[in-house]
Write an enzyme that holds these catalytic residues in place. Structure first.
Site, PDB file in Angstrom:
ATOM      1  CB  THR A 257      -3.027   3.855  -4.032  1.00 56.29           C
ATOM      2  OG1 THR A 257      -4.085   4.031  -4.722  1.00 56.29           O
ATOM      3  CG2 THR A 257      -1.969   2.947  -4.497  1.00 56.29           C
TER       4      THR A 257
ATOM      5  CB  CYS B 266      -3.738   0.243   6.747  1.00 55.50           C
ATOM      6  SG  CYS B 266      -2.850  -0.132   5.181  1.00 55.50           S
TER       7      CYS B 266
ATOM      8  CB  SER C 272      -9.015  -0.464  -1.404  1.00 54.01           C
ATOM      9  OG  SER C 272      -8.240  -1.563  -1.869  1.00 54.01           O
TER      10      SER C 272
ATOM     11  CE  LYS D 213     -10.130  -4.495   4.640  1.00 56.80           C
ATOM     12  NZ  LYS D 213     -10.343  -3.212   3.899  1.00 56.80           N
TER      13      LYS D 213
ATOM     14  CB  SER E 176      -0.951  -0.130   1.283  1.00 54.15           C
ATOM     15  OG  SER E 176      -1.905  -0.999   1.225  1.00 54.15           O
TER      16      SER E 176
ATOM     17  CG  MET F   7      -6.504  -5.826   2.345  1.00 52.05           C
ATOM     18  SD  MET F   7      -7.168  -6.967   1.176  1.00 52.05           S
ATOM     19  CE  MET F   7      -8.458  -7.403   2.369  1.00 52.05           C
ATOM     20  N   GLY F   8      -2.541  -6.259   4.729  1.00 50.41           N
ATOM     21  CA  GLY F   8      -1.685  -6.808   6.134  1.00 50.41           C
ATOM     22  C   GLY F   8      -2.551  -7.306   7.028  1.00 50.41           C
TER      23      GLY F   8
END
Length: 389
Positions: A65, A101, A63, A271, A16, A311-312
């Site tokens: 960035t 994030c 999403s 998510k 990201s 995603m992390g």
């Protein structure tokens, strides 16, 4: 009409990138949560944009960035820095503060060090600086291990991260006690639930609060192989609408919302992801991934689109669920007990470590760890209309 300049740093963290601010550098009216802060960040990123491009801002129209970070010296004696993350909607006037994030977390330690937010006595000239981060969105502790060389953060190196074009220095990130502190890791009390959605077959689902609230489904029940790349789903408007409907019903069953209408105002969480057993595939870069290189496949959606990598925070959920026998993630990975998992995603593979234990009928995870990387892309000032100050 004039513009004002706000000190800011544009950074990549993991897969990201976002705009980083020190709290003290924001205009006074944006140093507190509220409409003024949200309006400022929306303008910085270039939202809402009905064209979906964020041309008049720092956002990258995905999403991954469309993100902002605010850091301050920690208010807690046992932490170094307080980290607040804002996920900025692209086409709506909305900043979602409901989650973390995990990717940008990899850049938090470096930014905190360069901004003087970490006690200099804790930073070695050469070696690893251990930065203890308080994640203010979810009230959790994260520990970043930041490499230092000659008194400066080391950003370049030979660590390769699938989903990132160029190698960089490795940053180990540890998510301590990642389960939701306000309730059980499994909000329904079950490792697998039945999820009913009008017009759909009954889905098997694992609901988990670890890293970020996540709904895991089986790829086959959705009609997918599990090896899909972005274009297979993001180019299908009906599929995206279907996923959003399923996500809303899952959020309701998890207790995150009280009515389906609330899901539209909670885009960042939960998510939704789907899993499948390991099989060979070709990643988005053209790299061939053999079935033997991974334990399972996972595909996850963020802000209504299939993520280009992972995603992390969702990786934390994956690692946690994989370590607990009986979840859909663990089943897809072969079903055995494990303390690490390597999964395939659209851009390649990622390994996540997690160790779970069951105590008095409740599952707990001490910490989840993964390696990421981070790099400063640009430093200076971001410009917005003076009226926002």
């Amino acid at each position: 009409m004039k513009q004002m300049k706000i000190p800011a740093t544009y950074m990549r963290g993991g897969t990201s990138k976002g705009v980083f601010f020190a709290l003290k550098d924001l205009p006074l009216n944006a140093q507190q949560p509220g409409p003024a802060r949200d309006a400022l960040l929306l303008r910085v990123i270039g939202s809402p944009d009905p064209y979906g491009k964020q041309t008049d801002g720092m956002g990258g129209a995905t999403s991954s960035t469309s993100k902002t970070v605010i850091l301050d010296k920690s208010q807690r004696d046992d932490h170094d820095v307080d980290y607040l993350f804002g996920q900025v909607a692209i086409d709506k006037p909305f900043v979602d503060w409901s989650g973390n994030c995990g990717n940008l977390t990899a850049a938090v330690g470096a930014f905190a060090i360069t901004q003087g937010l970490v006690d200099s006595a804790k930073i070695p000239d050469n070696g690893i600086a251990v930065v203890k981060i308080w994640q203010a969105n979810i009230n959790k502790t994260i520990i970043a291990h930041v490499p230092m060389v000659d008194g400066e953060v080391q950003e370049l190196g030979d660590f390769e991260l699938d989903g990132v074009t160029f190698p960089a220095a490795e940053v180990l990130v540890e998510f301590v006690d990642p389960a939701d502190g306000e309730g059980d890791m499994f909000p329904t009390g079950n490792l697998v639930d039945k999820l009913e959605v009008p017009g759909e077959p009954v889905f098997d689902a694992t609901f988990i609060n670890a890293g970020i609230p996540t709904i895991f489904l089986k790829a086959e029940q959705l009609g997918y192989e599990g090896t899909e790349l972005q274009e297979a789903i993001n180019g299908d408007a009906a599929a995206l609408e279907r996923f959003e409907t399923i996500r809303a019903h899952g959020a309701l069953q998890m207790g995150l919302i009280q009515s389906l209408d609330e899901a539209a105002g909670r885009q960042h969480t939960p998510k939704i992801a789907f899993v499948a057993p390991a099989k060979a595939y070709t990643s988005s870069s053209g790299k061939q991934i053999a079935a033997e290189e991974i334990d399972l496949h996972v595909r996850a959606l963020s802000m209504g689109k299939l993520h280009h990598a992972m995603m992390g925070t969702a990786a934390v959920a994956i690692g946690t669920a994989a370590s607990i026998p009986g979840t859909l993630v663990n089943q897809a990975a072969g079903g055995q007990a494990r303390e690490s998992v390597r999964f395939g995603h659209p851009s390649g593979t990622l390994k996540v470590g997690a160790k779970a234990s069951e105590q008095e009928g409740r599952w707990q995870v001490e910490k989840v760890s993964m390696s990421r990387s981070a790099r400063v892309l640009m430093q200076g000032w971001v410009c917005v209309p003076e009226s926002l100050g």
